[in-house]
Design an enzyme around this catalytic site. Sequence first.
Site, PDB file in Angstrom:
ATOM      1  N   SER A 142       0.830  -1.207   0.000  1.00 57.18           N
ATOM      2  CA  SER A 142       0.000   0.000   0.000  1.00 57.18           C
ATOM      3  C   SER A 142       0.861   1.252   0.000  1.00 57.18           C
ATOM      4  O   SER A 142       2.062   1.219   0.314  1.00 57.18           O
ATOM      5  CB  SER A 142      -0.905   0.016   1.231  1.00 57.18           C
ATOM      6  OG  SER A 142      -0.135   0.272   2.401  1.00 57.18           O
ATOM      7  N   ASP A 183      -1.313  -0.986  -3.815  1.00 56.97           N
ATOM      8  CA  ASP A 183      -2.656  -0.801  -3.276  1.00 56.97           C
ATOM      9  C   ASP A 183      -2.891   0.605  -2.719  1.00 56.97           C
ATOM     10  O   ASP A 183      -1.982   1.218  -2.150  1.00 56.97           O
ATOM     11  CB  ASP A 183      -2.886  -1.834  -2.169  1.00 56.97           C
ATOM     12  CG  ASP A 183      -4.354  -2.007  -1.823  1.00 56.97           C
ATOM     13  OD1 ASP A 183      -5.188  -2.031  -2.745  1.00 56.97           O
ATOM     14  OD2 ASP A 183      -4.669  -2.137  -0.627  1.00 56.97           O
ATOM     15  N   HIS A 184      -4.124   1.077  -2.861  1.00 55.04           N
ATOM     16  CA  HIS A 184      -4.572   2.364  -2.295  1.00 55.04           C
ATOM     17  C   HIS A 184      -3.612   3.500  -2.638  1.00 55.04           C
ATOM     18  O   HIS A 184      -3.146   4.246  -1.770  1.00 55.04           O
ATOM     19  CB  HIS A 184      -4.767   2.255  -0.787  1.00 55.04           C
ATOM     20  CG  HIS A 184      -6.101   1.695  -0.404  1.00 55.04           C
ATOM     21  ND1 HIS A 184      -7.282   2.378  -0.580  1.00 55.04           N
ATOM     22  CD2 HIS A 184      -6.437   0.491   0.124  1.00 55.04           C
ATOM     23  CE1 HIS A 184      -8.293   1.629  -0.165  1.00 55.04           C
ATOM     24  NE2 HIS A 184      -7.803   0.477   0.249  1.00 55.04           N
ATOM     25  N   GLU A 233     -12.025   2.337  -6.445  1.00 55.61           N
ATOM     26  CA  GLU A 233     -13.019   2.175  -5.375  1.00 55.61           C
ATOM     27  C   GLU A 233     -14.167   3.152  -5.573  1.00 55.61           C
ATOM     28  O   GLU A 233     -13.958   4.327  -5.873  1.00 55.61           O
ATOM     29  CB  GLU A 233     -12.354   2.409  -4.018  1.00 55.61           C
ATOM     30  CG  GLU A 233     -13.308   2.284  -2.833  1.00 55.61           C
ATOM     31  CD  GLU A 233     -12.593   2.474  -1.493  1.00 55.61           C
ATOM     32  OE1 GLU A 233     -13.148   3.187  -0.636  1.00 55.61           O
ATOM     33  OE2 GLU A 233     -11.486   1.925  -1.319  1.00 55.61           O
ATOM     34  N   VAL A 284      -6.804  -8.680   2.439  1.00 59.42           N
ATOM     35  CA  VAL A 284      -6.560  -8.984   3.852  1.00 59.42           C
ATOM     36  C   VAL A 284      -5.274  -8.293   4.287  1.00 59.42           C
ATOM     37  O   VAL A 284      -4.221  -8.500   3.665  1.00 59.42           O
ATOM     38  CB  VAL A 284      -6.429 -10.505   4.075  1.00 59.42           C
ATOM     39  CG1 VAL A 284      -6.169 -10.811   5.556  1.00 59.42           C
ATOM     40  CG2 VAL A 284      -7.673 -11.239   3.586  1.00 59.42           C
TER      41      VAL A 284
END
Length: 283
Positions: free
Chosen positions: A50, A84-85, A136, A234
């Site tokens: 991330s 990620d993100h 998202e 996760v």
Amino acid sequence: MPLVSTGELVTAARESGHGVAAFNVITLEHAEAIAAGAERAGAPAVLQISENAVKFHGGDLTAVAAAATAAARASSAPLSLHLDHVESVELLRAAHPAGFSSVMFDASKLTYGDNVKATAEAVRWGHARGIWIEAELGKVGGKEGEAPLDAHALGVRTDPGEAVDYVAGTGVDALAVAVGSSHAMTDRTATLDHGLITALRDAVPVPLVLHGSSGVPDEEIRRAVAAGMVKINVGTALNTAFTGAVRTYLDAHRTTVDPRKYLVPAREAMAGTVAHFLGLMRP
């Protein structure tokens, strides 16, 4: 074995009616544990780093990406590397030279119109370089630095009609949706809206992604995969296993100063957690 692409893993899972789990990497031990857990389960997995993890490593993606790549290539399990993100355009553009096959570009804090515009640009950039892009829509919430968010509050969950327009307007390859989970949960008490998952699956042409899966009970995850969730993220569950093992060891060995002594059980605890979640991917 060589890295595989996230798009390949997600497509194969979707076509077979299964899920594929994606696990957050913070340290080398996380990456090694994910690889070991995937081998133990005999299943593919995604190693994801991330933007917050990159900040933890001084803002430089290079070292943590190299560590995750090395751990994945040393494994016999099919593994991919995902960023990620990502909110920073500079970090997005670092994904390609660092060897990432996919990026979750997160413009969810922007207004809807600005989100669509920024994400569409990220998709154009990514697709020109063969990078699979996730985004998202909705408010999963719970990340560090964010105000507390009720996952059941009005307006938080992803609207299927808006999701259709969003996917069409951005061209994303996968869509992370808000259906009742929340990031950073340390207890597994989240209740998902399975009817909404089904409606979103039927409405949009791309795979669905569940963020905040650490707080979702096993049976809820199985039902979510059966209803149409494909990529299951996760993170906190690995950190809970890691920290719990370290605490247990140090409580019993108070004079220990060699970190290898407690990192071995910590890594093993994470590997067991990875194998457990991978076992939920076939409902």
